[in-house]
Design a protein around this motif. Structure first.
Motif, mmCIF file in Angstrom:
data_model
loop_
_atom_site.group_PDB
_atom_site.id
_atom_site.type_symbol
_atom_site.label_atom_id
_atom_site.label_comp_id
_atom_site.label_asym_id
_atom_site.label_seq_id
_atom_site.Cartn_x
_atom_site.Cartn_y
_atom_site.Cartn_z
ATOM 1 N N SER A 21 0.806 -1.218 0.000
ATOM 2 C CA SER A 21 0.000 0.000 0.000
ATOM 3 C C SER A 21 0.840 1.269 0.000
ATOM 4 O O SER A 21 0.336 2.352 -0.289
ATOM 5 C CB SER A 21 -0.930 0.017 1.220
ATOM 6 N N LEU A 22 2.143 1.150 0.301
ATOM 7 C CA LEU A 22 3.025 2.317 0.337
ATOM 8 C C LEU A 22 4.042 2.311 -0.809
ATOM 9 O O LEU A 22 4.906 3.180 -0.861
ATOM 10 C CB LEU A 22 3.775 2.378 1.670
ATOM 11 N N SER A 23 3.932 1.360 -1.734
ATOM 12 C CA SER A 23 4.980 1.180 -2.734
ATOM 13 C C SER A 23 5.076 2.311 -3.741
ATOM 14 O O SER A 23 6.102 2.447 -4.412
ATOM 15 C CB SER A 23 4.776 -0.151 -3.464
ATOM 16 N N THR A 24 4.040 3.134 -3.876
ATOM 17 C CA THR A 24 4.130 4.283 -4.777
ATOM 18 C C THR A 24 4.650 5.532 -4.068
ATOM 19 O O THR A 24 4.859 6.562 -4.711
ATOM 20 C CB THR A 24 2.760 4.599 -5.407
ATOM 21 N N GLN A 112 9.659 8.612 -2.895
ATOM 22 C CA GLN A 112 9.534 9.018 -4.294
ATOM 23 C C GLN A 112 9.219 10.513 -4.353
ATOM 24 O O GLN A 112 8.282 10.992 -3.712
ATOM 25 C CB GLN A 112 8.420 8.222 -4.974
ATOM 26 N N ALA A 113 10.006 11.247 -5.113
ATOM 27 C CA ALA A 113 9.887 12.705 -5.119
ATOM 28 C C ALA A 113 8.516 13.182 -5.588
ATOM 29 O O ALA A 113 7.944 14.123 -5.021
ATOM 30 C CB ALA A 113 10.985 13.311 -5.999
ATOM 31 N N ASP A 114 7.970 12.547 -6.623
ATOM 32 C CA ASP A 114 6.673 12.988 -7.138
ATOM 33 C C ASP A 114 5.558 12.752 -6.129
ATOM 34 O O ASP A 114 4.653 13.569 -5.971
ATOM 35 C CB ASP A 114 6.358 12.301 -8.466
ATOM 36 N N ALA A 115 5.629 11.617 -5.404
ATOM 37 C CA ALA A 115 4.602 11.317 -4.408
ATOM 38 C C ALA A 115 4.690 12.274 -3.234
ATOM 39 O O ALA A 115 3.667 12.744 -2.714
ATOM 40 C CB ALA A 115 4.749 9.878 -3.932
ATOM 41 N N LEU A 116 5.907 12.583 -2.802
ATOM 42 C CA LEU A 116 6.070 13.529 -1.702
ATOM 43 C C LEU A 116 5.575 14.911 -2.112
ATOM 44 O O LEU A 116 4.928 15.614 -1.325
ATOM 45 C CB LEU A 116 7.535 13.592 -1.275
ATOM 46 N N ALA A 117 5.846 15.309 -3.340
ATOM 47 C CA ALA A 117 5.346 16.593 -3.836
ATOM 48 C C ALA A 117 3.825 16.614 -3.839
ATOM 49 O O ALA A 117 3.200 17.630 -3.502
ATOM 50 C CB ALA A 117 5.886 16.853 -5.240
ATOM 51 N N HIS A 118 3.221 15.499 -4.217
ATOM 52 C CA HIS A 118 1.760 15.402 -4.227
ATOM 53 C C HIS A 118 1.195 15.526 -2.812
ATOM 54 O O HIS A 118 0.163 16.180 -2.606
ATOM 55 C CB HIS A 118 1.348 14.070 -4.853
ATOM 56 N N ARG A 173 -4.743 10.194 -0.105
ATOM 57 C CA ARG A 173 -4.287 11.120 -1.141
ATOM 58 C C ARG A 173 -3.788 10.433 -2.406
ATOM 59 O O ARG A 173 -3.597 11.105 -3.422
ATOM 60 C CB ARG A 173 -3.154 11.991 -0.579
ATOM 61 N N ARG A 174 -3.525 9.152 -2.364
ATOM 62 C CA ARG A 174 -2.881 8.474 -3.499
ATOM 63 C C ARG A 174 -3.794 8.434 -4.714
ATOM 64 O O ARG A 174 -4.903 7.920 -4.644
ATOM 65 C CB ARG A 174 -2.512 7.041 -3.104
ATOM 66 N N PRO A 175 -3.337 8.947 -5.855
ATOM 67 C CA PRO A 175 -4.121 8.834 -7.089
ATOM 68 C C PRO A 175 -4.217 7.370 -7.516
ATOM 69 O O PRO A 175 -3.241 6.630 -7.477
ATOM 70 C CB PRO A 175 -3.302 9.652 -8.100
ATOM 71 N N GLU A 176 -5.396 6.955 -7.932
ATOM 72 C CA GLU A 176 -5.621 5.555 -8.281
ATOM 73 C C GLU A 176 -4.804 5.120 -9.494
ATOM 74 O O GLU A 176 -4.476 3.941 -9.647
ATOM 75 C CB GLU A 176 -7.110 5.324 -8.562
ATOM 76 N N SER A 177 -4.470 6.064 -10.362
ATOM 77 C CA SER A 177 -3.770 5.705 -11.596
ATOM 78 C C SER A 177 -2.285 5.448 -11.386
ATOM 79 O O SER A 177 -1.604 4.961 -12.288
ATOM 80 C CB SER A 177 -3.950 6.821 -12.639
ATOM 81 N N TRP A 178 -1.744 5.763 -10.222
ATOM 82 C CA TRP A 178 -0.318 5.603 -9.994
ATOM 83 C C TRP A 178 0.027 4.128 -9.824
ATOM 84 O O TRP A 178 -0.654 3.393 -9.110
ATOM 85 C CB TRP A 178 0.128 6.395 -8.767
ATOM 86 N N LEU A 179 1.121 3.703 -10.468
ATOM 87 C CA LEU A 179 1.534 2.308 -10.444
ATOM 88 C C LEU A 179 2.781 2.141 -9.579
ATOM 89 O O LEU A 179 3.666 2.991 -9.594
ATOM 90 C CB LEU A 179 1.836 1.819 -11.871
ATOM 91 N N PRO A 180 2.880 1.037 -8.836
ATOM 92 C CA PRO A 180 4.084 0.802 -8.035
ATOM 93 C C PRO A 180 5.291 0.547 -8.924
ATOM 94 O O PRO A 180 5.163 0.029 -10.038
ATOM 95 C CB PRO A 180 3.727 -0.436 -7.212
ATOM 96 N N ALA A 181 6.471 0.909 -8.432
ATOM 97 C CA ALA A 181 7.705 0.718 -9.185
ATOM 98 C C ALA A 181 8.857 0.566 -8.212
ATOM 99 O O ALA A 181 9.084 1.429 -7.377
ATOM 100 C CB ALA A 181 7.960 1.905 -10.121
ATOM 101 N N ARG A 182 9.602 -0.537 -8.331
ATOM 102 C CA ARG A 182 10.744 -0.745 -7.457
ATOM 103 C C ARG A 182 12.036 -0.281 -8.110
ATOM 104 O O ARG A 182 12.974 0.094 -7.428
ATOM 105 C CB ARG A 182 10.835 -2.214 -7.067
ATOM 106 N N ALA A 183 12.099 -0.312 -9.436
ATOM 107 C CA ALA A 183 13.294 0.133 -10.147
ATOM 108 C C ALA A 183 13.073 1.541 -10.667
ATOM 109 O O ALA A 183 11.955 1.948 -10.994
ATOM 110 C CB ALA A 183 13.611 -0.815 -11.298
ATOM 111 N N TYR A 184 14.161 2.307 -10.760
ATOM 112 C CA TYR A 184 14.072 3.674 -11.277
ATOM 113 C C TYR A 184 13.489 3.691 -12.687
ATOM 114 O O TYR A 184 12.748 4.604 -13.053
ATOM 115 C CB TYR A 184 15.450 4.330 -11.303
#
Length: 305
Positions: A21-24, A112-118, A173-184
Motif C-alpha cells: 500500500s506504500l509502494s508508490t 519518491q519525489a513525485d509522491a512527496l510533492a503530491h 491522497r494516493r491517485p488511483e492511476s499511480w503504479l508501483p515501481a521498485r526500479a528507477y
C-alpha cells in the motif's frame, strides 16, 4: 520486511522494503549502526550515488560531515556538519560522500519525489542537491512523527511508526492511476505515461517540463540514473558467477559502448564500473550500495554488515 547486507564488519546495515500500500510513496528504509565496532577513520566514510529520491534522515547516535562536491574521501577534503539531527534531502544529481567522526546510528526513509510533492505541495526542484533541517519542509504532524521515530526503542519499531503514519495519509491522497515501481526505470516510465496523459499538453517539451516539475530532475537525468541502476543490479547478479562483462552489460542497458557506460557511471557514482564493483564488495563505506544490491531479493536475513 527487513534484510541485512553481506558482512564486512560487526557494523549493522539493514533495509526494509515498503508494504504494497506504500509502494508508490516509499522506496525503502535503510539503517546503519556502527556502535558495536571500532572502525578506522577511513572506514567511516559513506558513499551514495546520484538519486531522484528524496529522504528523511535521522541521526539517532553520532554525527556526520558532508564533503564538498567532487572531493575524494580523504582527511584533507573540505567538509561541513549536517544541519541537524533530523534532516531532509532533495534529489541529488551528483554523488555524495559523508564522514562520521565516531560511532553512529542512522535511519534513512527514501521517498519518491513525485509522491512527496503530491502529499506536501512542495516542488522537489527547490531541493535538488540540498540538505536542510526537517523543520524547513514539514508541518507539525510530520515533525511529531519524526520525533516519535527518534525516540523509538529499536529500528523495527521505527519502521512500524513510519508505516503507521504514512499509510492512512497516503491512502487518502494516493491517485488511483499511480503504479508501483521498485526500479528507477519503471518509475520513470510511469512518470512519462502520467505526464503524456495529463491532458495539459502532450508535446515532448511539455511532457519533459511536467516531469521535471514533479520529480525535480530532468527526464534525461532520470533515464541516465535508471540505466546506471540496471547495470548495477546486473553486475551484482553477474558477480555471483564471476566478474561482470562490462561490454555485455553496457550493450544490454542501451549504452553506445563500454566507454559510454564508464563515463555515466563516474558521473552518477564518482567511480568507473570496475572500481565501483570492487569497492561495493570490499569497502566498508559502500554499505548503501551493498544494501541496494540486495534490494531485489525478497528473503529476510539476519546477517550483520
Amino acid at each position: 520486511m527487513g534484510f541485512a547486507a553481506p558482512a564486512l564488519s560487526a557494523a549493522r546495515c539493514e533495509m526494509w522494503l515498503p508494504r504494497a500500500s506504500l509502494s508508490t510513496l516509499v522506496r525503502a528504509v535503510m539503517s546503519r549502526d556502527t556502535r558495536a565496532v571500532a572502525l578506522a577513520s577511513e572506514q567511516r566514510y559513506n558513499h551514495l550515488p546520484a538519486t531522484p529520491l528524496c529522504s528523511i534522515i535521522w541521526y539517532l547516535t553520532g554525527e556526520a560531515e558532508l564533503l564538498a562536491p567532487g572531493y575524494p574521501a580523504a582527511a584533507a577534503s573540505p567538509r561541513e556538519p549536517l544541519p541537524g539531527r533530523v534532516i531532509f534531502c532533495g534529489p541529488f544529481s551528483r554523488p555524495t560522500v559523508s564522514w562520521n567522526p565516531g560511532p553512529m546510528h542512522v535511519m534513512v526513509l527514501l521517498l519518491q519525489a513525485d509522491a512527496l510533492a503530491h502529499l506536501l505541495g512542495i516542488d522537489p526542484g527547490d531541493y535538488v542537491n540540498r540538505i536542510v533541517p526537517a523543520a524547513e519542509v514539514f508541518d507539525g504532524e510530520w515533525l511529531a512523527m519524526c520525533a516519535a521515530v527518534q525516540a523509538a526503542p529499536d529500528d523495527d519499531a521505527r519502521v512500524a511508526l513510519i508505516e503507521q503514519f504514512l499509510d492512512p495519509l497516503w491512502q487518502r491522497r494516493r491517485p488511483e492511476s499511480w503504479l508501483p515501481a521498485r526500479a528507477y526505470a519503471d518509475w520513470t516510465r510511469n512518470l512519462m505515461m502520467r505526464a503524456a496523459n495529463s491532458g495539459l499538453g502532450r508535446s515532448l517539451r511539455q511532457v519533459e517540463r511536467r516531469i521535471k516539475h514533479w520529480a525535480g530532475l530532468p527526464l534525461r537525468e532520470l533515464h541516465g540514473i535508471s540505466r546506471a541502476e540496471r547495470v548495477f543490479f546486473d553486475a551484482v547478479v553477474a558477480e555471483r558467477s564471476g566478474r561482470p562483462n562490462w561490454s555485455e552489460l553496457a550493450d544490454g542497458a542501451g549504452y553506445s559502448d563500454q566507454s559510454h557506460l564508464c563515463r555515466q557511471t563516474v558521473r552518477i557514482t564518482g567511480f568507473p564500473p570496475e572500481e565501483l564493483r570492487r569497492r561495493t564488495f570490499e569497502d566498508e563505506g559502500f554499505w548503501a550500495y551493498r544494501l541496494w544490491g540486495m534490494s531485489e531479493q525478497p528473503l529476510r536475513t539476519t546477517d550483520t554488515e
